[in-house]
Design a protein around this motif. Sequence first.
Motif, PDB file in Angstrom:
ATOM      1  N   MET A  80       0.844  -1.202   0.000  1.00 11.43           N
ATOM      2  CA  MET A  80       0.000   0.000   0.000  1.00 11.43           C
ATOM      3  C   MET A  80       0.877   1.248   0.000  1.00 11.43           C
ATOM      4  SD  MET A  80      -2.703   1.216   2.912  1.00 11.43           S
ATOM      5  CE  MET A  80      -3.566   2.764   2.764  1.00 11.43           C
ATOM      6  N   LEU A  81       0.504   2.239  -0.771  1.00 10.05           N
ATOM      7  CA  LEU A  81       1.208   3.514  -0.774  1.00 10.05           C
ATOM      8  C   LEU A  81       0.889   4.255   0.517  1.00 10.05           C
ATOM      9  CD1 LEU A  81       2.953   5.571  -2.290  1.00 10.05           C
ATOM     10  CD2 LEU A  81       0.839   6.521  -3.230  1.00 10.05           C
ATOM     11  N   LYS A  82       1.906   4.547   1.296  1.00 12.03           N
ATOM     12  CA  LYS A  82       1.700   5.207   2.564  1.00 12.03           C
ATOM     13  C   LYS A  82       1.571   6.718   2.357  1.00 12.03           C
ATOM     14  CE  LYS A  82       4.098   1.653   5.204  1.00 12.03           C
ATOM     15  NZ  LYS A  82       5.148   1.355   6.204  1.00 12.03           N
ATOM     16  N   ASP A  83       0.911   7.356   3.342  1.00 11.79           N
ATOM     17  CA  ASP A  83       0.682   8.799   3.298  1.00 11.79           C
ATOM     18  C   ASP A  83       1.872   9.501   3.927  1.00 11.79           C
ATOM     19  OD1 ASP A  83      -0.128  11.375   3.523  1.00 11.79           O
ATOM     20  OD2 ASP A  83      -2.067  10.935   4.434  1.00 11.79           O
ATOM     21  N   ASN A  84       2.665  10.167   3.130  1.00  8.55           N
ATOM     22  CA  ASN A  84       3.841  10.855   3.633  1.00  8.55           C
ATOM     23  C   ASN A  84       3.652  12.363   3.745  1.00  8.55           C
ATOM     24  OD1 ASN A  84       5.544   8.533   3.840  1.00  8.55           O
ATOM     25  ND2 ASN A  84       5.668   8.517   1.603  1.00  8.55           N
ATOM     26  N   SER A  85       2.395  12.803   3.690  1.00  6.73           N
ATOM     27  CA  SER A  85       2.128  14.236   3.644  1.00  6.73           C
ATOM     28  C   SER A  85       2.580  14.965   4.902  1.00  6.73           C
ATOM     29  CB  SER A  85       0.627  14.480   3.422  1.00  6.73           C
ATOM     30  OG  SER A  85      -0.137  13.918   4.468  1.00  6.73           O
ATOM     31  N   LEU A  86       2.662  14.254   6.036  1.00  9.40           N
ATOM     32  CA  LEU A  86       3.037  14.905   7.280  1.00  9.40           C
ATOM     33  C   LEU A  86       4.494  14.711   7.642  1.00  9.40           C
ATOM     34  CD1 LEU A  86      -0.042  13.935   9.497  1.00  9.40           C
ATOM     35  CD2 LEU A  86       0.313  16.036   8.216  1.00  9.40           C
ATOM     36  N   GLN A  87       5.200  13.894   6.883  1.00  9.94           N
ATOM     37  CA  GLN A  87       6.529  13.478   7.307  1.00  9.94           C
ATOM     38  C   GLN A  87       7.519  14.636   7.386  1.00  9.94           C
ATOM     39  OE1 GLN A  87       6.929  10.300   8.527  1.00  9.94           O
ATOM     40  NE2 GLN A  87       4.728  10.379   8.164  1.00  9.94           N
TER      41      GLN A  87
ATOM     42  N   LEU B 182       9.513  12.069  30.962  1.00 10.83           N
ATOM     43  CA  LEU B 182      10.270  12.005  29.718  1.00 10.83           C
ATOM     44  C   LEU B 182       9.532  12.785  28.628  1.00 10.83           C
ATOM     45  CD1 LEU B 182      11.336   8.243  29.505  1.00 10.83           C
ATOM     46  CD2 LEU B 182      12.786  10.200  30.099  1.00 10.83           C
ATOM     47  N   PRO B 183      10.267  13.417  27.705  1.00 13.31           N
ATOM     48  CA  PRO B 183       9.612  14.047  26.554  1.00 13.31           C
ATOM     49  C   PRO B 183       9.042  12.992  25.613  1.00 13.31           C
ATOM     50  CG  PRO B 183      11.988  14.099  26.291  1.00 13.31           C
ATOM     51  CD  PRO B 183      11.734  13.584  27.674  1.00 13.31           C
ATOM     52  N   VAL B 184       7.976  13.356  24.924  1.00 12.78           N
ATOM     53  CA  VAL B 184       7.324  12.458  23.974  1.00 12.78           C
ATOM     54  C   VAL B 184       7.377  13.079  22.589  1.00 12.78           C
ATOM     55  CG1 VAL B 184       5.194  11.237  23.379  1.00 12.78           C
ATOM     56  CG2 VAL B 184       5.769  11.639  25.789  1.00 12.78           C
ATOM     57  N   TYR B 185       7.768  12.267  21.597  1.00  5.69           N
ATOM     58  CA  TYR B 185       7.875  12.729  20.221  1.00  5.69           C
ATOM     59  C   TYR B 185       7.038  11.836  19.307  1.00  5.69           C
ATOM     60  CZ  TYR B 185      12.125  14.770  22.221  1.00  5.69           C
ATOM     61  OH  TYR B 185      13.026  15.447  23.013  1.00  5.69           O
ATOM     62  N   LEU B 186       6.357  12.443  18.359  1.00  9.25           N
ATOM     63  CA  LEU B 186       5.761  11.700  17.256  1.00  9.25           C
ATOM     64  C   LEU B 186       6.811  11.613  16.157  1.00  9.25           C
ATOM     65  CD1 LEU B 186       3.406  10.375  15.711  1.00  9.25           C
ATOM     66  CD2 LEU B 186       2.680  12.681  15.039  1.00  9.25           C
ATOM     67  N   LEU B 187       7.256  10.384  15.862  1.00 10.98           N
ATOM     68  CA  LEU B 187       8.319  10.180  14.879  1.00 10.98           C
ATOM     69  C   LEU B 187       7.790   9.943  13.473  1.00 10.98           C
ATOM     70  CD1 LEU B 187      10.860   7.840  16.727  1.00 10.98           C
ATOM     71  CD2 LEU B 187      10.745  10.344  16.712  1.00 10.98           C
ATOM     72  N   ALA B 188       6.687   9.225  13.366  1.00 13.56           N
ATOM     73  CA  ALA B 188       6.174   8.862  12.039  1.00 13.56           C
ATOM     74  C   ALA B 188       4.672   8.676  12.101  1.00 13.56           C
ATOM     75  CB  ALA B 188       6.838   7.570  11.544  1.00 13.56           C
ATOM     76  N   ARG B 189       4.006   9.038  11.005  1.00 16.41           N
ATOM     77  CA  ARG B 189       2.557   8.830  10.853  1.00 16.41           C
ATOM     78  C   ARG B 189       2.318   8.379   9.414  1.00 16.41           C
ATOM     79  NH1 ARG B 189      -1.433  12.818  13.652  1.00 16.41           N
ATOM     80  NH2 ARG B 189      -1.074  11.245  15.276  1.00 16.41           N
ATOM     81  N   PRO B 190       2.542   7.083   9.135  1.00 15.53           N
ATOM     82  CA  PRO B 190       2.423   6.598   7.763  1.00 15.53           C
ATOM     83  C   PRO B 190       0.984   6.475   7.274  1.00 15.53           C
ATOM     84  CG  PRO B 190       2.957   4.800   9.250  1.00 15.53           C
ATOM     85  CD  PRO B 190       3.077   6.061  10.046  1.00 15.53           C
ATOM     86  N   TYR B 191       0.013   6.438   8.188  1.00 17.16           N
ATOM     87  CA  TYR B 191      -1.392   6.255   7.795  1.00 17.16           C
ATOM     88  C   TYR B 191      -2.238   7.333   8.469  1.00 17.16           C
ATOM     89  CZ  TYR B 191       0.553   1.696   6.623  1.00 17.16           C
ATOM     90  OH  TYR B 191       1.332   0.687   6.120  1.00 17.16           O
ATOM     91  N   SER B 192      -2.150   8.546   7.976  1.00 14.83           N
ATOM     92  CA  SER B 192      -2.834   9.653   8.638  1.00 14.83           C
ATOM     93  C   SER B 192      -4.354   9.547   8.547  1.00 14.83           C
ATOM     94  CB  SER B 192      -2.369  10.990   8.045  1.00 14.83           C
ATOM     95  OG  SER B 192      -2.645  11.065   6.658  1.00 14.83           O
ATOM     96  N   PHE B 193      -4.873   8.721   7.646  1.00 16.13           N
ATOM     97  CA  PHE B 193      -6.322   8.520   7.561  1.00 16.13           C
ATOM     98  C   PHE B 193      -6.833   7.591   8.652  1.00 16.13           C
ATOM     99  CE2 PHE B 193      -4.772   4.760   5.410  1.00 16.13           C
ATOM    100  CZ  PHE B 193      -5.677   3.769   5.777  1.00 16.13           C
TER     101      PHE B 193
ATOM    102  N   ARG C 154      -8.623  -0.224   2.069  1.00 16.63           N
ATOM    103  CA  ARG C 154      -7.603   0.727   2.534  1.00 16.63           C
ATOM    104  C   ARG C 154      -7.118   0.363   3.933  1.00 16.63           C
ATOM    105  NH1 ARG C 154      -8.171   7.339   3.104  1.00 16.63           N
ATOM    106  NH2 ARG C 154      -6.043   7.831   2.457  1.00 16.63           N
ATOM    107  N   TRP C 155      -8.052   0.003   4.805  1.00 17.49           N
ATOM    108  CA  TRP C 155      -7.688  -0.400   6.158  1.00 17.49           C
ATOM    109  C   TRP C 155      -6.990  -1.757   6.171  1.00 17.49           C
ATOM    110  CZ3 TRP C 155      -8.026   2.212  10.773  1.00 17.49           C
ATOM    111  CH2 TRP C 155      -8.692   3.441  10.737  1.00 17.49           C
TER     112      TRP C 155
END
Length: 231
Positions: A1-8, A176-187, A210-211
Amino acid sequence: MLKDNSLQNDLPKAIGTLSVVRAGKVEPFVRGVSAINKIPIAESMAVNLLGLADDEQAEHKFHGGHLKALHQMPITTYHAINEQFGLNAQIGSLGENLTVITDGEPMCERNVCIGDVYQFGDGDDSVQVRVVQPRRPCYKINDRLGNANVSYFVAREGIAGWYYQVVRTGRLRANLPVYLLARPYSFAKLSDLWALINQKSPIDTAVAERWLAIDCLETSWKQKIANKRRN
């Protein structure tokens, strides 16, 4: 599946602080035994692929394992429960391991997606985790809060939190600090997944596919979608 990289391009992103880490032991409960009583840990604790080193689960058929290594409950769930039932349930009382306080909108099912990768901490002992499935609430949260309707309400509203798969072991502690590193499926918001599972009508084939193409979505949730897919 083509992942959503719009937020990367905006990631990694600091989102808040891991305010509390909790672990529990199996002990006698209202009905049988449970490890729902998770106690805040004062020091750091090792995290392996099965979760916190000193954490226990009473029923391994339903709890624990690589795909339920750590559980996070949104702080917003407690507000919803207390408002609905006139209770005073305290954050951390429903068996979650992690509580995160964010700099903006609280983490919840409306803004957490299947496939999200988060990092807790900095440095070589930081822990990285991936969201792979929501939690399914069980009767023990009813027993915990003394109300037989809470579990149904939480499932209906889709506000039971989520499970992480550990993708990099390390150590966890409060603050501890929290980071969002990746969101490949923003939908793939958890709220949308619950809506699909709870809807009465069949799931549109294109939506289902899609799911089903999400590589990290836990198998039993995929099966639920497949079973409701429009023929």
